[in-house]
Design a protein around this motif. Structure first.
Motif, PDB file in Angstrom:
ATOM      1  N   PRO A  45      58.337  70.976  58.373  1.00  0.00           N
ATOM      2  CA  PRO A  45      58.402  71.911  59.504  1.00  0.00           C
ATOM      3  C   PRO A  45      59.823  72.222  59.946  1.00  0.00           C
ATOM      4  N   GLU A  46      60.717  71.234  59.878  1.00  0.00           N
ATOM      5  CA  GLU A  46      62.094  71.463  60.310  1.00  0.00           C
ATOM      6  C   GLU A  46      62.808  72.464  59.399  1.00  0.00           C
ATOM      7  N   LEU A  47      62.438  72.521  58.127  1.00  0.00           N
ATOM      8  CA  LEU A  47      63.014  73.511  57.224  1.00  0.00           C
ATOM      9  C   LEU A  47      62.317  74.861  57.383  1.00  0.00           C
ATOM     10  N   GLU A  48      61.024  74.832  57.620  1.00  0.00           N
ATOM     11  CA  GLU A  48      60.260  76.073  57.751  1.00  0.00           C
ATOM     12  C   GLU A  48      60.591  76.818  59.044  1.00  0.00           C
ATOM     13  N   ALA A  49      61.319  76.161  59.935  1.00  0.00           N
ATOM     14  CA  ALA A  49      61.769  76.820  61.169  1.00  0.00           C
ATOM     15  C   ALA A  49      63.113  77.510  60.987  1.00  0.00           C
ATOM     16  N   CYS A  50      63.625  77.575  59.770  1.00  0.00           N
ATOM     17  CA  CYS A  50      64.944  78.166  59.513  1.00  0.00           C
ATOM     18  C   CYS A  50      64.937  79.674  59.753  1.00  0.00           C
ATOM     19  N   ALA A  51      66.104  80.210  60.049  1.00  0.00           N
ATOM     20  CA  ALA A  51      66.237  81.641  60.335  1.00  0.00           C
ATOM     21  C   ALA A  51      65.923  82.506  59.120  1.00  0.00           C
ATOM     22  N   GLU A  52      66.072  81.941  57.928  1.00  0.00           N
ATOM     23  CA  GLU A  52      65.894  82.730  56.702  1.00  0.00           C
ATOM     24  C   GLU A  52      64.453  82.782  56.212  1.00  0.00           C
ATOM     25  N   LEU A  53      63.519  82.124  56.901  1.00  0.00           N
ATOM     26  CA  LEU A  53      62.144  82.067  56.408  1.00  0.00           C
ATOM     27  C   LEU A  53      61.530  83.439  56.153  1.00  0.00           C
ATOM     28  N   PRO A  54      61.646  84.426  57.066  1.00  0.00           N
ATOM     29  CA  PRO A  54      61.047  85.741  56.782  1.00  0.00           C
ATOM     30  C   PRO A  54      61.584  86.380  55.501  1.00  0.00           C
ATOM     31  N   MET A  55      62.888  86.244  55.259  1.00  0.00           N
ATOM     32  CA  MET A  55      63.470  86.800  54.037  1.00  0.00           C
ATOM     33  C   MET A  55      62.919  86.102  52.806  1.00  0.00           C
TER      34      MET A  55
END
Length: 205
Positions: A45-55
């Motif tokens: 979850p901590e990685l999936e909250a990154c700003a780049e997830l939509p890209m």
């Protein structure tokens, strides 16, 4: 093994390097554990909250649901190869080495000769796509201190496997959802129920 680079022409049959920058994701990856062996977390979850997830989700996986996890630690040995029905994205924090092969070289009895594997170095922050037909497994050390690598796959991959009817011979390779694996006899994975089919040397770097 000869160590090549993911930017070399020889890598093009296995995957490609994507022109993307993921600073927030890498900053988050830096906070994940670094064990002496190897740890894999399919969905963090901590990685999936990154700003780049939509890209990552929309441009690379076409809008399909994805999971962002990591594979960290120390490894120098092949032990097994796996493949999925889709591409996999790997992003090393400080660099890593990947041993890869081609699914097309797997024999009809699902054995595979490890002499056909090649090793490629991926530098820090490099966004590497491995095609669905690329055999791969855990990264290997590029630096003595080990590796931290982001692993991005369609959501649900590497989780609990489905219940199979056994109608396909390939079913015996499935060890997790969307994961077909061929182990080496020296790996010890056969004792855990994995199909042992790697022929030749259990490659080391």
């Amino acid at each position: 093994m000869e160590l090549k680079k993911v930017t070399d022409k020889e890598f093009q049959k296995y995957g490609r390097v994507l022109k993307a920058e993921v600073p927030d994701l890498l900053k988050r990856l830096q906070q994940t554990p670094m064990p002496q062996d190897v740890i894999y977390v399919a969905s963090a979850p901590e990685l999936e909250a990154c700003a780049e997830l939509p890209m990552l989700r929309d441009s690379i996986f076409g809008g399909m649901p994805i999971q962002v996890g990591y594979c960290n630690g120390n490894n120098h040995t092949l032990n097994a190869v796996e493949y999925h029905r889709n591409s996999e994205i790997n992003i090393p924090l400080t660099g890593a080495v990947f041993m890869v092969g081609m699914q097309q070289d797997v024999e009809e009895d699902f054995t595979y000769d490890t002499s056909k594997m090649e090793a490629f170095e991926a530098p820090a922050g490099c966004v590497v796509e491995f095609y669905a037909t690329t055999l791969h497994y855990a990264p290997c050390n590029l630096q003595e201190e080990g590796f931290r690598v982001v692993v991005i796959l369609p959501k649900g991959t590497n989780t609990e496997p489905p219940i199979l009817a056994g109608k396909f011979a390939e079913d015996k390779l499935m060890t997790a959802r969307n994961k077909w694996l061929i182990a080496h006899g020296e790996s010890g994975l056969g004792a855990e129920g994995a199909f042992v089919g790697l022929k030749g040397e259990n490659l080391k770097l």
